[in-house]
Design a protein around this motif. Structure first.
Motif, mmCIF file in Angstrom:
data_model
loop_
_atom_site.group_PDB
_atom_site.id
_atom_site.type_symbol
_atom_site.label_atom_id
_atom_site.label_comp_id
_atom_site.label_asym_id
_atom_site.label_seq_id
_atom_site.Cartn_x
_atom_site.Cartn_y
_atom_site.Cartn_z
ATOM 1 N N ALA A 227 0.838 -1.208 0.000
ATOM 2 C CA ALA A 227 0.000 0.000 0.000
ATOM 3 C C ALA A 227 0.869 1.253 0.000
ATOM 4 O O ALA A 227 0.550 2.248 -0.676
ATOM 5 N N GLU A 228 1.973 1.222 0.753
ATOM 6 C CA GLU A 228 2.868 2.383 0.782
ATOM 7 C C GLU A 228 3.510 2.608 -0.580
ATOM 8 O O GLU A 228 3.667 3.748 -1.023
ATOM 9 N N ARG A 229 3.861 1.482 -1.263
ATOM 10 C CA ARG A 229 4.417 1.615 -2.609
ATOM 11 C C ARG A 229 3.390 2.221 -3.561
ATOM 12 O O ARG A 229 3.696 3.105 -4.362
ATOM 13 N N GLU A 230 2.137 1.710 -3.470
ATOM 14 C CA GLU A 230 1.077 2.258 -4.316
ATOM 15 C C GLU A 230 0.850 3.726 -4.012
ATOM 16 O O GLU A 230 0.602 4.532 -4.917
ATOM 17 N N LEU A 231 0.915 4.087 -2.712
ATOM 18 C CA LEU A 231 0.719 5.487 -2.334
ATOM 19 C C LEU A 231 1.826 6.353 -2.917
ATOM 20 O O LEU A 231 1.559 7.451 -3.428
ATOM 21 N N GLU B 277 1.250 9.289 -5.455
ATOM 22 C CA GLU B 277 1.688 10.656 -5.179
ATOM 23 C C GLU B 277 2.600 11.168 -6.291
ATOM 24 O O GLU B 277 2.532 12.341 -6.676
ATOM 25 N N GLU B 278 3.464 10.268 -6.818
ATOM 26 C CA GLU B 278 4.338 10.681 -7.912
ATOM 27 C C GLU B 278 3.523 11.001 -9.159
ATOM 28 O O GLU B 278 3.805 11.981 -9.865
ATOM 29 N N LYS B 279 2.485 10.167 -9.431
ATOM 30 C CA LYS B 279 1.625 10.442 -10.583
ATOM 31 C C LYS B 279 0.888 11.763 -10.390
ATOM 32 O O LYS B 279 0.756 12.554 -11.317
ATOM 33 N N TYR B 280 0.381 11.960 -9.157
ATOM 34 C CA TYR B 280 -0.342 13.203 -8.862
ATOM 35 C C TYR B 280 0.563 14.411 -9.070
ATOM 36 O O TYR B 280 0.179 15.387 -9.719
ATOM 37 N N ARG B 281 1.790 14.329 -8.534
ATOM 38 C CA ARG B 281 2.699 15.459 -8.666
ATOM 39 C C ARG B 281 3.071 15.684 -10.125
ATOM 40 O O ARG B 281 3.108 16.821 -10.603
#
Length: 623
Positions: A250-254, A258-262
């Motif tokens: 889950a942390e990896r997905e997060l 977050e990288e995709k969002y940024r």
């Protein structure tokens, strides 16, 4: 326990001669008759119980040493030959607790009972503490939701709890025959286990994530907290493990999210703000910093009201309510930069769910240039309208019955009638050729009924007083009172007779027409009423190739050549064909995974008094 062997010994014999345990320093010795009365009571008995020998003799043993706990001390059973051996809880003369280990057997000169007792209170208390401690340890071990593994100093597993068995898929007996290395993935087992034990010996404890293997071969990421402790003369390792496989995934997905969002907000061409519904700015992209003049950190200390002129701040709460209810708000706004400069901006606010709380994504686009161009166009339009009026535009007003209510000077010049001569007369019967009257009257009825709204463009022939015909292009507006009742129409008309003749000559010179279109820097195509492409210039074909589309568009219908266009575009063409009015629009479309921004002008081509084709000029303004 009780023995069935009956022992006989003279009363004067030493206890060991009677088969009793050999007396040690501090042991109690007593002798009872068949009624349980004390016949002999040694010094240690006096010290232990607080009863002197003189007062204890001939007193019932059950009175001097009343039994409080332990297996029943039954005099008849002992006299019958069943020895007594076990714990005997009683009390001293002062009422304090006395714990004895007592052995009694039948013997002596007659029916007597001979006993030896040893005070074991401290021993039993220690043993009880150990038992309670063991129970608490086991209870704690089993109640733990985490896997608990105990190993010796060499890594051999000595104890586990149920959670560990459940995690690794082994029975307790199987795990206690394994080592810590057996639980590690094979390719790292030996080095990791050895290094971990050495680290524990050096630091005493560690916390780390290990990749461990279950009985089925499944690999788990387990967060382990381990300590090395000295228990007695041996080292013991206590390891507590928690399966964090899903948490790490889950942390990896997060992180990826977050990288995709940024990447998304930083790659957006617009200024992007993430705001709480109370107006606090939670995040901003680099374009927001460029547009507003603040750093990202400065923006995250502000509220939306800090970016708005004072006169519009009261409207912000209304906008937020609209976003909460409808989920979307679009419009235009004026924003205040850090340096105080006011910037016109296109505004789009979308509601999102952020960790269970409503928030808003705000897109801002600087439209200063567009506003400037629109103002220039508006001024140009006003100048053009003034020029048309001065240069000779017909102004005609009809009442609700179609009678002439007003005609300007230019209209009189073209028609050959003075305004006074036409006032009150039927426009249709006086100034239209007979073949045009029905079509123009139908347009008039549509305007009255409201089925055609706005400025309605119409072309028709008019009949002059001299009997000649002129082609007039009309822009018609409906006049209504405050109650909405139809009062008539107000029309401006342009004599396009000569222009139409020139257009017909232009159509006769198709080669020149093609050369002119190909020379245009923008993409151009011409369609008929079926939206079939009749003509396309070289720039359009090149534009299609850049977008990954076929450049063979001539002969295709618009929906086939440009499948990405929304249905609203076809409606725009219908409007141009119907009204004969040019239409300018800004369009944003998704093509081949990207967005294409265009300015499009659709111009009607009129033949024989009706729109037969539309020429479209497309300017790609994406960059």
């Amino acid at each position: 326990m009780r023995s069935e062997t009956r022992r006989q010994a003279p009363g004067s014999a030493a206890p060991e001669a009677l088969g009793l345990p050999q007396l040690q320093s501090g042991d109690i010795f007593f002798r009872l008759d068949q009624l349980g009365r004390i016949l002999e009571w040694n010094e240690e008995a006096e010290k232990a119980t607080g009863f002197g020998r003189a007062e204890a003799l001939m007193m019932p043993f059950a009175v001097v040493c009343p039994q409080r706990a332990g297996q029943p001390f039954d005099l008849r059973e002992i006299l019958a030959g069943r020895d007594f051996a076990g714990g005997y809880a009683t009390q001293r003369r002062d009422g304090t607790e006395l714990q004895l280990y007592l052995y009694a057997t039948a013997g002596g000169d007659g029916p007597e009972v001979i006993g030896v007792a040893r005070e074991v209170g401290e021993f039993w208390r220690t043993r009880e503490c150990i038992r309670v401690s063991e129970e608490r340890y086991r209870l704690l071990l089993e109640q733990s939701l985490d896997a608990v593994v105990v190993a010796d100093g060499r890594g051999r597993i000595t104890d586990v709890n149920t959670a560990a068995c459940r995690l690794f898929g082994y029975e307790p007996e199987e795990l206690t025959r394994m080592t810590l290395a057996d639980l590690l993935v094979p390719e790292r087992a030996r080095d990791t286990a050895t290094g971990t034990i050495e680290l524990l010996r050096r630091d005493g404890s560690l916390t780390d994530v290990f990749i461990l293997s279950t009985r089925s071969g499944e690999r788990l990421a387990v967060e382990v907290r381990a300590v090395l402790a000295r228990v007695g003369e041996q080292d013991q390792i206590l390891a507590i493990g928690r399966d964090v496989t899903q948490r790490l995934a889950a942390e990896r997905e997060l992180r990826v999210s977050e990288e995709k969002y940024r990447a998304m907000i930083e790659g957006a061409g617009d200024a992007v703000l993430l705001e709480a519904m109370d107006g606090r700015i939670l995040d901003a992209n680099v374009n927001a910093s460029r547009l507003l003049g603040y750093t990202r950190e400065e923006l995250m200390q502000l509220r939306d009201e800090n970016l708005s002129p004072a006169e519009v701040r009261p409207l912000l709460a209304t906008m937020r309510d609209a976003v909460l209810k409808a989920g979307l708000f679009r419009g235009e706004a004026v924003i205040r930069r850090k340096d105080g400069v006011l910037v016109p901006a296109a505004l789009s606010v979308s509601r999102i769910d952020l960790a269970g709380t409503a928030a808003a994504v705000v897109l801002l686009r600087d439209i200063s240039e567009r506003v400037r161009v629109q103002q220039e166009l508006r001024a140009e339009k006003e100048r053009a309208q003034l020029y048309l009026y001065v240069a000779g535009v017909i102004l005609l007003a009809l009442d609700a019955a179609g009678r002439v209510a007003m005609l300007n000077r230019r209209g009189s010049e073209i028609l050959g009638w003075s305004e006074a001569e036409l006032l009150g007369r039927s426009w249709f019967d006086t100034c239209l050729p007979e073949r045009e009257r029905g079509r123009v009257a139908e347009t008039f009825r549509q305007l009255e009924a409201g089925t055609r709204t706005g400025i309605v463009y119409h072309e028709n022939l008019v009949l002059t007083r001299a009997g000649t015909e002129r082609l007039i292009a009309w822009n018609n507006a409906v006049l209504r009172d405050s109650a909405g009742r139809f009062l008539g129409t107000l029309s401006s008309g342009e004599d396009i007779t000569e222009r139409r003749r020139l257009e017909e000559k232009l159509r006769d010179s198709e080669g020149q027409y093609r050369t002119a279109i190909d020379a245009m820097p923008d993409a151009v195509h011409v369609v008929d009423r079926d939206l079939r492409i009749l003509l396309a210039n070289r720039e359009l074909e090149e534009w299609c190739r850049r977008l990954g589309l076929s450049d063979r568009v001539v002969g295709s219908r618009l929906p086939e050549a440009f499948p990405f266009l929304p249905p609203g575009v076809w409606q725009e063409y219908e409007t141009v064909f119907e009204t004969g009015q040019p239409l300018l629009s800004d369009e944003v479309n998704k093509v081949a995974g990207g967005q294409v921004h265009t300015e499009t002008r659709k111009t009607p081509i009129i033949e024989g008094g009706r729109v037969t084709r539309v020429m479209t000029v497309i300017r790609d303004v994406t960059q």
